[in-house]
Design an enzyme around this catalytic site. Structure first.
Site, PDB file in Angstrom:
ATOM      1  N   ARG A 162       0.882  -1.178   0.000  1.00 17.46           N
ATOM      2  CA  ARG A 162       0.000   0.000   0.000  1.00 17.46           C
ATOM      3  C   ARG A 162       0.904   1.207   0.000  1.00 17.46           C
ATOM      4  O   ARG A 162       1.608   1.478   0.979  1.00 17.46           O
ATOM      5  CB  ARG A 162      -0.883  -0.011   1.255  1.00 17.46           C
ATOM      6  CG  ARG A 162      -1.887   1.147   1.295  1.00 17.46           C
ATOM      7  CD  ARG A 162      -3.012   0.897   0.307  1.00 17.46           C
ATOM      8  NE  ARG A 162      -4.114   1.850   0.476  1.00 17.46           N
ATOM      9  CZ  ARG A 162      -4.305   2.913  -0.290  1.00 17.46           C
ATOM     10  NH1 ARG A 162      -3.453   3.168  -1.280  1.00 17.46           N
ATOM     11  NH2 ARG A 162      -5.339   3.705  -0.096  1.00 17.46           N
ATOM     12  N   GLY A 163       0.927   1.956  -1.116  1.00 15.67           N
ATOM     13  CA  GLY A 163       1.927   2.992  -1.334  1.00 15.67           C
ATOM     14  C   GLY A 163       2.051   4.023  -0.235  1.00 15.67           C
ATOM     15  O   GLY A 163       3.155   4.321   0.242  1.00 15.67           O
ATOM     16  N   GLU A 164       0.917   4.574   0.244  1.00 18.72           N
ATOM     17  CA  GLU A 164       0.982   5.671   1.205  1.00 18.72           C
ATOM     18  C   GLU A 164       1.509   5.215   2.561  1.00 18.72           C
ATOM     19  O   GLU A 164       1.949   6.042   3.361  1.00 18.72           O
ATOM     20  CB  GLU A 164      -0.410   6.291   1.375  1.00 18.72           C
ATOM     21  CG  GLU A 164      -1.456   5.319   1.880  1.00 18.72           C
ATOM     22  CD  GLU A 164      -2.854   5.904   1.857  1.00 18.72           C
ATOM     23  OE1 GLU A 164      -3.634   5.578   2.772  1.00 18.72           O
ATOM     24  OE2 GLU A 164      -3.149   6.688   0.937  1.00 18.72           O
ATOM     25  N   ASP A 165       1.473   3.898   2.819  1.00 20.84           N
ATOM     26  CA  ASP A 165       1.984   3.379   4.095  1.00 20.84           C
ATOM     27  C   ASP A 165       3.493   3.197   4.090  1.00 20.84           C
ATOM     28  O   ASP A 165       4.168   3.447   5.095  1.00 20.84           O
ATOM     29  CB  ASP A 165       1.332   2.030   4.414  1.00 20.84           C
ATOM     30  CG  ASP A 165      -0.125   2.175   4.834  1.00 20.84           C
ATOM     31  OD1 ASP A 165      -0.570   3.320   5.028  1.00 20.84           O
ATOM     32  OD2 ASP A 165      -0.814   1.142   4.945  1.00 20.84           O
ATOM     33  N   VAL A 166       4.088   2.762   2.946  1.00 17.18           N
ATOM     34  CA  VAL A 166       5.484   2.313   3.000  1.00 17.18           C
ATOM     35  C   VAL A 166       6.392   2.879   1.911  1.00 17.18           C
ATOM     36  O   VAL A 166       7.607   2.693   1.966  1.00 17.18           O
ATOM     37  CB  VAL A 166       5.537   0.767   2.922  1.00 17.18           C
ATOM     38  CG1 VAL A 166       4.830   0.139   4.118  1.00 17.18           C
ATOM     39  CG2 VAL A 166       4.941   0.284   1.610  1.00 17.18           C
ATOM     40  N   ARG A 167       5.823   3.529   0.896  1.00 11.22           N
ATOM     41  CA  ARG A 167       6.643   3.875  -0.264  1.00 11.22           C
ATOM     42  C   ARG A 167       7.840   4.743   0.104  1.00 11.22           C
ATOM     43  O   ARG A 167       8.963   4.498  -0.361  1.00 11.22           O
ATOM     44  CB  ARG A 167       5.800   4.577  -1.322  1.00 11.22           C
ATOM     45  CG  ARG A 167       6.652   5.023  -2.532  1.00 11.22           C
ATOM     46  CD  ARG A 167       5.854   5.727  -3.596  1.00 11.22           C
ATOM     47  NE  ARG A 167       5.067   4.792  -4.398  1.00 11.22           N
ATOM     48  CZ  ARG A 167       3.754   4.781  -4.425  1.00 11.22           C
ATOM     49  NH1 ARG A 167       3.072   5.641  -3.673  1.00 11.22           N
ATOM     50  NH2 ARG A 167       3.113   3.918  -5.168  1.00 11.22           N
TER      51      ARG A 167
ATOM     52  N   GLU B  16      -4.235  -8.066  -6.221  1.00 11.05           N
ATOM     53  CA  GLU B  16      -2.859  -8.524  -6.443  1.00 11.05           C
ATOM     54  C   GLU B  16      -2.575  -9.766  -5.610  1.00 11.05           C
ATOM     55  O   GLU B  16      -1.973 -10.730  -6.088  1.00 11.05           O
ATOM     56  CB  GLU B  16      -1.866  -7.433  -6.031  1.00 11.05           C
ATOM     57  CG  GLU B  16      -1.486  -6.478  -7.122  1.00 11.05           C
ATOM     58  CD  GLU B  16      -0.402  -5.501  -6.662  1.00 11.05           C
ATOM     59  OE1 GLU B  16       0.044  -4.716  -7.507  1.00 11.05           O
ATOM     60  OE2 GLU B  16       0.000  -5.531  -5.483  1.00 11.05           O
TER      61      GLU B  16
END
EC number: 3.2.2.6
Length: 1437
Positions: A28-33, A93
């Protein structure tokens, strides 16, 4: 351009064998990117671990691009964060990742980023709340699929961030873990047949143990042989040893921006090898700069560009120590140009491995099921052991029934699978245009030919090198071209495709049907370059009818090979001027066309021709290298060879009419080979010839040649030149004037002169020597390799050969006075072959010698030889036929290399040793050993065993004879049965037991799966039909006691020929079977058979003579392939169905002596048949076209015979009379009045009235009345017709069907003769024609009818389909309906008044011919709306 996803040559590996990425991250991009993920990807990038680009656009549904990325990654890293479940994208995914884990063995590593694994698994806590919110408004099915994926992945071994002291520590360990997993060799290639052998062999070339060396290796081989599969497997195995690695597939591209292309290549390689997608390259040489210190593994696949190699792997020094570069290519020259000397050639798998490959694809196991064995062997053979072909064909047949396989076989034999063609076509498309042309020449014409021969024809050396280096052809060690059969099919498909279905527009023709169409229809075009009729089609049942202008449209034809076929009804007026090869055996021409200049001719091969001379004058023969006219018996002269300065081979063997050679042969200074053996009339040679290149001269069998030719061979008249020379001289009584250099061959002296010193002589052939010994003392024969003294019947001893240490071949056949050989023969340690056939005086051979090199010993016909010869322990082939040997010693067991032992007709031989094992013996022939009663156990190596005409009473245990292919037990009259162990002979192909009169039954419950030929002819006690193999092709049961054929014969799907002649007890055949492959059925002499056999509709030849059949049924029309029907002497036959005329392929039907036949054929049927065959022709077209069409229709009846059919009714007789243009015989005592000119005796003259000179008669019909032959009187099996007019003579023989000697009473014989167009009366203005008939039977009467053609044109009305024609003769008148247009009438010379009426109106034209009045009735048929009336005479009164 590079394509890293190109499919391999061989689609054998599973989809997991082609991973594009090491890692696929799901997050989840906003959590870990911006935190955890960026640190992880940086660590992975540093270890050259490749991963999917995280910038792929994400939406609510997974697109094909991302779905493909998931599948093409070896490891999926799933980062579960607090809001992971808020994204339907992430959940979808995860579902796909779980599918890949389940179906593709993908590795999955879960990361729990500040969440608890149990909450993920059970969807509880904060994670669960987020998940439930996401599931609102979603279907239950979708929700459940997400829950299942979360539960499954959450319990997998992974990393929980809360359990690590720091994020950095966990990321470092995670990256190492991923690196270990990606570097572990994949097992995706483990099930590929033979792959490990290739990998180990290449690894040894790579020298992986050397840590400092930088090595480049090439993998080279034919397209489809599995190079890329081997490369991928090797790459997978080696990856663990290299941190930096790349597998790149080259893909050709077009464009002028060469610099840009090179930069893209470098970027592609560095991105792959370093795992960085955003690399920017602005100048060349970056690969060397970035990888100079790196240990790399680079595999470049399918390379076809030297520039590609120079750009990416210019030198091994560009890379760090221990680096390995592997280049896979089909072009060997490309590797040499890049200075890659270590090359691994991928060779074809063995037959065993090829079969295993096929079975893996088709059956999922290493061997075929029992009932598929033969089919699997054939498919593997059709694939030519090419892995691509084996895989594709195996997959296409997987899961199919045996019947499906059998139905597919014809297509596989004749065509090329589309997938295979697509792959192989790439290799062809990459060739230069000239090399493509060379490829097609070889594929269509010259595969299997000698290289030097084809090079001379094509005048191209470069093309051979290019095709060889690109693995498209192979040159065998003995110098022959070898192209894989699938590549050959590819070439022929390419040529066929360009012609769009019109054979005349192809470049090459190699199929009989296509050649026949183009030659007979004269549709060849300037596109055509080569015609080659394959040898296997030389003996087709149909002749190749060549017209005088058949080749006129083929002005660019260069290669013409039509072998034994080429029936030429008239002279040839044109041959293409660009011919380089003319190969026409049995050519009927007396000379070649005067327009043919032979300027480009390289090879002229016309064996067995009717040539009297080739041409007149001097032709420009500067290109000619070979002239082969052997056995042209009528050849009287050889043309002027003044300009044949490059001639190398002249073969005139058996030219019995040739008297001399032209003096111009002295210009052929490059002549190497001259053979004039059996030129019986040859009297003299040109004198003082200087043939310096001549190496072989053969003048044997020239009894009229009195002076040996004085030929300068090499350096001088006296001595041999250095090198190998062979002089062959038989019947040497005429050698009175031998030149000095050959005087040691003077056979008139008591022996050869004592000064004989032929140190350079390599071969000495003095067959037919007249004296007792050759020379005295020991001669220095240090160069002698071969000696032939055959037919020297007075020779009592052979000379001392102790110094002939290089002698390899000694031939002493038919030296009847030789009693023994000297012990000095033991010095011939290089002797390989010793032949002493028919040396009837030979009693013993030396016993204390061992000729260590002797492989062939032939003592056949040495009828005084009683002891078994043991003069070598290395003998391979031993022939002892018709000797007096009575015992074979047990020491024969020392002949461990013996492959063939022939002892036919050794009538004194009674027993064989039982305690020996000849481990190499493959062929044992004891036929005719009439005292031999028992036989020992058969060894495993035996393949061919012949025991014909022996006294053997039983066959021993066959359980170990598993390799036996051919077994002959003919005329073993004491044999009653066979052992059940015969069922073990699964490789047996041919089994013969002819005339085994004691044989009563064969074993049951056996199926010899390879058996194709079974011959039990003459087994007169055999009562049951043999069913010991379902794969039999040829079955012979002549003269057996079989009374019934079981319906299970329907299982013999491959049966082509069934012969049951003289099975007098056979009454009926099964009716509920259809043998789909049966082509020949012979039931002749089955005198109890009453019904017409209906066991196959695919029969081509049917023999039913001397049976009790009463009717040829209506269903005969179903036998659409029938070409021959023999039913003579069927005394009960009464009716022949008219449907027999529907058989368009029928060429021969013989009903001779069917004296009960009453009804035969039908008027209406014949008329309908002819109407079907004659098509509309414009009025302006040559009238001969119409007659040719009628001629071809008549061909249907040309071989009908009704000799001695005395009960033929009137309709049948009239039908035969008026419709046959070819020979026919039937009972009769007088010439029918249909023939307008008649005379007693065997000759007549026809006076042609002046008013008829404007007419064109193209043919005549003739009829003779012949008496039966007197007993004991000789006969000619033909009728000969001589026709004379205006100084010209025609002669025609009718031999195939005019067997007049079989006639019991007076018979009529009908024939037809066609004039050449240039001899029409309107052109030659002649007044009479003389006819003379010749036959061994006395000719009582003869008759002739001239066949006229007239044209009438009328342009006023063309739309009316029916008109009226009134024909008046004398006082009779008859109205006949007639379509308007072309009138074709065979009017004879009768006075006919013709009035052509248009509808009901007045006549528009009339024609009147003067002469005697004669009434002739006509039947007129109409081809509707085509304007062609065809008139058939009904009777003449």
């Amino acid at each position: 351009m590079m394509d890293t996803s190109k499919d391999d040559d061989m689609e054998i590996a599973s989809s997991s064998g082609s991973r594009r990425y090491d890692v696929f991250p799901s997050f989840r991009g906003e959590d870990v990117r911006d935190s955890f993920l960026s640190h992880l990807l940086k660590e992975l990038r540093g270890k050259a671990i490749t991963f999917i680009d995280d910038e792929i656009e994400r939406s609510r549904s997974i697109g094909p691009e991302l779905l493909s990325a998931i599948k093409e990654s070896r490891i999926a890293i799933v980062i579960f964060s607090k809001n992971y479940a808020s994204s339907t994208w992430c959940l979808n995914e995860l579902v796909e990742i779980h599918k890949c884990y389940t179906n593709l063995n993908q590795m999955v590593i879960p990361i729990f980023f500040h969440v608890d694994a149990s909450e993920v698994k059970k969807q509880t806590g904060e994670f669960g709340k987020v998940f439930e919110e996401t599931c609102k408004a979603k279907s239950e099915d979708e929700k459940q699929s997400w829950k299942q994926a979360l539960a499954a992945v959450a319990v997998m071994a992974g990393y929980d961030l809360r359990k690590w002291p720091s994020e950095a520590a966990m990321i470092e360990e995670l990256a190492e873990d991923v690196l270990r997993k990606t570097m572990t060799p994949s097992d995706d290639f483990g099930d590929l047949v033979g792959i490990e052998n290739h990998i180990e062999a290449i690894k040894s070339v790579l020298c992986l143990e050397s840590k400092e060396a930088r090595i480049m290796v090439g993998i080279w081989g034919q397209s489809g042989i599995g190079k890329s599969t081997i490369g991928r497997a090797l790459y997978s195995k080696l990856s663990i040893q290299f941190h930096h690695r790349a597998f790149i597939t080259y893909k050709s591209t077009s464009g002028s921006d060469v610099s840009g292309m090179k930069l893209r290549w470098e970027k592609e390689l560095l991105s792959e090898i370093l795992g960085q997608k955003d690399i920017k390259i602005e100048h060349f040489g970056v690969v060397e700069q970035r990888l100079k210190q790196q240990k790399v593994l680079i595999l470049l696949d399918d390379v076809d560009s030297l520039e590609f190699l120079k750009t990416l792997v210019g030198k091994a020094e560009w890379f760090g120590s221990g680096s390995r570069i592997i280049v896979i290519t089909q072009d060997r020259q490309l590797l040499k140009a890049h200075e890659i000397d270590l090359i691994y050639e991928v060779e074809f798998p063995s037959e065993h491995l090829a079969l295993t490959m096929l079975c893996r694809s088709a059956f999922g196991k290493d061997s075929p099921p029992d009932d598929f064995k033969e089919l699997a062997f054939e498919v593997a053979k059709l694939a030519g052991n090419l892995p691509l072909g084996l895989s594709v064909l195996g997959s296409s047949l997987k899961g199919r029934t045996k019947e499906w396989w059998m139905e597919m076989m014809p297509r596989l034999r004749n065509g090329l699978n589309g997938d295979i063609m697509k792959t192989l076509r790439v290799s062809y498309d990459r060739l230069h245009q000239k090399d493509q042309d060379m490829f097609l020449y070889i594929a269509c014409l010259f595969n299997g030919f000698e290289v030097s021969y084809v090079k001379d024809l094509l005048k191209d050396n470069v093309g051979f090198t290019m095709l060889t280096e690109k693995s498209l052809i192979r040159i065998t060690p003995d110098g022959y071209i070898e192209m894989h059969n699938l590549l050959e099919k590819l070439g022929r498909e390419i040529d066929r495709a360009k012609s769009k279905g019109n054979p005349g527009k192809r470049r090459f023709l190699t199929n009989f049907e296509d050649i026949h169409e183009v030659v007979t229809e004269k549709t060849g075009t300037e596109t055509l370059l080569g015609i080659r009729l394959p040898f296997e089609e030389y003996f087709s049942t149909r002749p190749l009818l060549i017209d005088k202008e058949s080749f006129k449209g083929m002005r660019n034809l260069q290669y013409l090979e039509i072998g034994y076929y080429g029936d030429l009804p008239q002279s040839l007026v044109y041959l293409p001027l660009k011919l380089r090869l003319l190969d026409w055996d049995d050519c009927p021409l007396k000379s070649l066309p005067s327009t043919f200049k032979a300027e480009y001719l390289v090879n002229l091969i016309m064996k067995y021709s009717k040539l009297e001379k080739l041409w007149e004058g001097t032709l420009p023969l500067g290109s000619l290298k070979e002239m082969n006219l052997r056995y042209s018996n009528n050849l009287k002269e050889i043309p002027d060879l003044s300009l044949a300065i490059n001639l190398e081979e002249l073969d005139l063997v058996g030219c019995k009419s040739l008297v001399t050679l032209p003096s111009s042969i002295q210009n052929a200074t490059k002549l190497i080979y001259l053979d004039m053996s059996d030129c019986k009339k040859l009297e003299s040679f040109p004198t003082d010839l200087n043939l310096e290149s001549l190496e072989y001269l053969n003048l044997t069998g020239c009894p009229n040649l009195r002076n040996f030719p004085a030929i300068k061979m090499g350096c001088s008249d006296v001595d041999f030149p250095e090198g190998r020379n062979e002089i062959v001289v038989e019947d040497c009584f005429w050698n009175k004037n031998l030149p000095a250099g050959l005087d040691y061959l003077d056979c008139l002296t008591r022996c050869m002169p004592c000064e004989f010193r032929p140190e350079q002589l390599a071969f000495l052939n003095v067959r037919g020597y007249k004296h007792e010994k050759l020379w005295e003392g020991i001669q220095s024969l240090g160069s002698l390799e071969g000696m032939d003294l055959s037919e020297s019947e007075n020779l009592t001893e052979i000379p001392d050969l102790s110094k002939a240490t290089k002698l390899e071949s000694l031939i002493l056949n038919n030296c009847k006075s030789l009693v023994t050989l000297p012990s000095t023969i033991g010095n011939l340690h290089r002797l390989v072959r010793l032949e002493m056939k028919e040396c009837t005086g030979l009693e013993v051979l030396p016993t204390d010698v061992n000729l260590s090199s002797l492989e062939t010993l032939d003592l056949s016909g040495c009828s005084s030889l009683r002891s078994f010869p043991l003069i070598s322990t290395n003998i391979v082939w031993l022939y002892l036929e018709n000797t007096a040997i009575e015992e074979i010693p047990s020491t024969i067991g020392n002949l461990h290399r013996l492959v063939r032992l022939e002892m036919k007709k050794c009538t004194g031989l009674e027993v064989l040793p039982t305690d020996v094992n000849l481990s190499s013996l493959e062929t044992l022939d004891l036929s005719g050993c009439s005292s031999l009663r028992s036989f020992p156990l058969i060894s495993e190596s035996i393949k061919w065993l012949y025991l014909e005409n022996t006294a053997i009473e039983e066959i021993p245990d066959l359980s170990k004879a598993t390799n036996l292919k051919n077994l002959k037990l003919n005329n073993c009259k004491s044999l009653v049965t066979l052992p059940t162990t015969i069922g073990n002979l699964q490789k047996l192909v041919s089994f013969e037991m002819k005339e085994c009169t004691g044989l009563e039954v064969l074993p049951i419950d056996v199926n010899l799966s390879s058996l194709m030929i079974l011959d039990l002819s003459g087994c007169s006690s055999l009562r049951t039909f043999p069913l010991i193999s379902t794969n039999i092709v040829w079955l012979y049961l002549e003269n057996t006691a079989i009374e019934e054929i079981p319906s299970t014969i329907g299982n013999l799907h491959r049966l082509v020929k069934l012969e049951m002649k003289e099975c007098t007890g056979l009454e009926v055949l099964p009716t509920d079977v259809n043998l789909s492959s049966l082509m020949i059925l012979d039931l002749s002499g089955c005198s109890s058979l009453r019904t017409f056999p209906l066991i196959s509709t695919r029969i081509e030849c049917l023999y039913l003579q001397n049976t009790a059949i009463e009717e040829v049924p209506c269903c005969i029309e179903d036998f659409t392939r029938l070409t021959v029907l023999m039913m003579y002497c069927c005394q009960r036959l009464k009716t022949i169905s008219p449907n027999i005329f529907r058989l368009t392929r029928l060429e021969l039907a013989d009903f001779t002596d069917c004296r009960g036949v009453i009804k035969a054929l039908s008027d209406a049927t014949v008329v309908a048949t002819m109407e079907d065959h004659v098509s509309c022709v414009p009025l302006s077209e040559n009238i001969e076209y119409i007659w040719d069409k009628l001629y071809r229709v008549a061909y249907l009846q040309e071989h009908f015979s009704f000799r001695n059919c005395f009960k033929l009714d009137r309709d049948a007789r009239e039908l035969i009379l008026r419709s046959c243009f070819k020979p026919v015989a039937l009972p009769g005592e007088e010439i029918p009045k249909y023939f307008t000119y008649r005379a007693y005796g065997d000759s007549l003259t026809v006076i042609v009235p002046q008013s008829s000179l404007s007419q064109n008669f193209l043919r005549f019909k003739a009829c003779v009345v012949v008496e039966p032959l007197s007993k004991g009187k000789g006969f000619y099996p033909f009728l000969k017709v001589n026709v004379g007019f205006n100084g010209k003579q025609y002669q025609k023989s009718f031999s195939k069907d005019a067997e007049l000697e079989l006639c019991k009473t007076d018979h009529l014989f009908f024939c037809s003769f066609k004039f050449r167009s240039e001899d029409l009366p309107s052109k030659l203005n002649f007044n009479d024609v003389e006819f003379k008939f010749c036959c061994s039977n006395r000719i009582k009467e003869c008759g002739v009818r001239l066949m006229y053609v007239s044209q009438e044109e009328n342009n006023q009305q063309t739309t009316r389909s029916e008109k009226r024609m009134r024909m008046t003769s004398g006082t009779s008148e008859e109205d006949i309906n007639l379509p308007y247009g072309l009138i074709v009438a065979d009017t004879g010379l009768a006075a006919l008044n013709m009035e052509l009426s248009l509808g009901q109106g007045e006549p528009s034209s009339s024609t009147s011919l003067e002469g005697e009045a004669l009434c002739v009735d006509y039947m007129i048929t109409e081809e509707q709306d085509k304007g062609i009336p065809i008139l058939f005479p009904v009777s003449g009164n």
